[in-house]
Design an enzyme around this catalytic site. Sequence first.
Site, PDB file in Angstrom:
ATOM      1  N   THR A  76      19.140  12.916  64.776  1.00  0.00           N
ATOM      2  CA  THR A  76      19.158  11.543  64.267  1.00  0.00           C
ATOM      3  C   THR A  76      20.130  11.463  63.099  1.00  0.00           C
ATOM      4  O   THR A  76      20.264  12.413  62.335  1.00  0.00           O
ATOM      5  CB  THR A  76      17.749  11.113  63.801  1.00  0.00           C
ATOM      6  OG1 THR A  76      16.843  11.185  64.898  1.00  0.00           O
ATOM      7  CG2 THR A  76      17.755   9.688  63.284  1.00  0.00           C
ATOM      8  N   ALA A 163      13.315   4.566  61.588  1.00  0.00           N
ATOM      9  CA  ALA A 163      14.617   4.223  61.008  1.00  0.00           C
ATOM     10  C   ALA A 163      15.137   2.990  61.733  1.00  0.00           C
ATOM     11  O   ALA A 163      15.355   3.032  62.952  1.00  0.00           O
ATOM     12  CB  ALA A 163      15.594   5.377  61.138  1.00  0.00           C
ATOM     13  N   CYS A 179      19.275  11.297  69.572  1.00  0.00           N
ATOM     14  CA  CYS A 179      18.029  11.511  70.302  1.00  0.00           C
ATOM     15  C   CYS A 179      18.255  12.107  71.683  1.00  0.00           C
ATOM     16  O   CYS A 179      17.419  11.958  72.585  1.00  0.00           O
ATOM     17  CB  CYS A 179      17.223  10.216  70.397  1.00  0.00           C
ATOM     18  SG  CYS A 179      16.772   9.551  68.779  1.00  0.00           S
TER      19      CYS A 179
END
Length: 216
Positions: A76, A163, A179
């Site tokens: 991420t 987020a 991801c």
Amino acid sequence: MPEIEWVKTAGLTPYPAALAAMTARVKAIRAGEAREQVWLLEHPPLYTAGTSARAEDLRDASRFPTYHAGRGGQWTYHGPGQRIAYVMLDLTRQHGAVRARDIRAFVHGLEEWLIRALARLGVRGERRAGRIGIWVADGAGGEAKIAALGVRVTRFVSWHGIALNIAPDLSHFGGIVPCGIAEHGVTSLAALGVEADMAAADAALAAAFREVFGDR
């Protein structure tokens, strides 16, 4: 124990400092010595690796600092213009519609929280089977991720969190496969043409959180 504490930190919080603060807070919550907390902040540009991160998905290791987060998930990006919400809850208790000791329900609740917050900002966010995060139509016939989730639960106290992309530099995601999903891109409120600043996003997150997790 009093209601959940909301904390907002101005400026950019270094990732190691955030990890240390979360570690201490989770320990205190577990011991009954601190309130549950939702911590809103921004990080400087960096990449974090979850427990399922693959080395080959880090495309440019020299671009920004990298950290092993200890949360679930893969690679991420975090950076300015992205609202981070670290959610530290005692999951031995029920929170709104989220049943006690049900980790799957907690993750579903985080997704619902983001979907409802985005709806307040005029954006339709959706889940996708087999994909983590919240997705939106990108305006070009495809779809892109607008929010990421990554959690860790230690003896039924949650940490890490979500987020939401408000107006980050989307080119910064190019150093990783976000991801682990290469076939879809990432987007933000700004890229979708939504004129919402961090304060507006925070207000939407706070209101939607109460709807999903209650307000105790």
